[in-house]
Enzyme design. Structure first.
Site, PDB file in Angstrom:
ATOM      1  NE  ARG A   1      -5.042   1.769  -5.676  1.00 55.36           N
ATOM      2  CZ  ARG A   1      -4.310   0.758  -5.298  1.00 55.36           C
ATOM      3  NH1 ARG A   1      -4.135  -0.252  -6.086  1.00 55.36           N
ATOM      4  NH2 ARG A   1      -3.764   0.730  -4.108  1.00 55.36           N
TER       5      ARG A   1
ATOM      6  CG  ASN B   1      -0.951   5.288  -0.899  1.00 55.29           C
ATOM      7  OD1 ASN B   1      -1.813   4.850  -1.645  1.00 55.29           O
ATOM      8  ND2 ASN B   1      -1.186   5.542   0.374  1.00 55.29           N
TER       9      ASN B   1
ATOM     10  CD  GLU C   1      -3.031  -0.813   0.008  1.00 53.89           C
ATOM     11  OE1 GLU C   1      -3.228   0.342  -0.428  1.00 53.89           O
ATOM     12  OE2 GLU C   1      -3.612  -1.803  -0.452  1.00 53.89           O
TER      13      GLU C   1
END
Length: 139
Positions: free
Chosen positions: A104, A50, A46
């Site tokens: 997302r 990002n 993650e």
């Protein structure tokens, strides 16, 4: 025991799985449970995603990963040198995304908070972002 590793990769989505595998390989020195290993891999995925998707938003750049083992604590720091986050509080809200054009869910920080014991985010517009996560292993 104290140990560390540093890794720097181009901000390309194909490198996310490599980083996840490298962090997992480094973390095995702590004799992790399967669940702890899965938590770390998910949180790292993650954070790196990002950095690539939001930090650089289709620009070239690098993502720097530093992992540390200090006694029974595993610390991961993921840094990009991209656009930064204007409002960290807002960015950490579930379902918020700065890229609504992507499919997302806006759950990256929520996932990181769920799987790690501590999460710290440092960022500012034009300054890039550093995400620091810690997980106590074994209890």
């Amino acid at each position: 025991m104290e140990n560390y590793m540093k890794l720097e990769v181009p901000a390309k989505s194909c490198n996310e799985s490599f980083v996840r595998a490298a962090v997992a390989a480094f973390s095995v020195q702590l004799d992790l449970s399967v669940e702890e290993m899965s938590d770390i891999k998910t949180a790292v995925s993650e954070a790196v995603t990002n950095s690539i998707v939001h930090g650089y938003a289709n620009m070239k750049g690098v993502v720097k990963i530093v992992c540390k083992v200090i006694d029974s604590v595993f610390e991961i720091e993921v840094t990009d040198f991209g656009v930064g986050i204007e409002d960290i509080g807002q960015a950490m809200q579930p379902l918020y995304t700065s890229r609504p054009d992507y499919e997302r869910s806006g759950m990256g920080f929520t996932v990181m908070q769920t799987f790690m014991d501590e999460l710290y985010v440092e960022s500012g517009p034009g300054e890039g972002t550093t995400v620091r996560m810690r997980k106590r292993i074994g209890g």
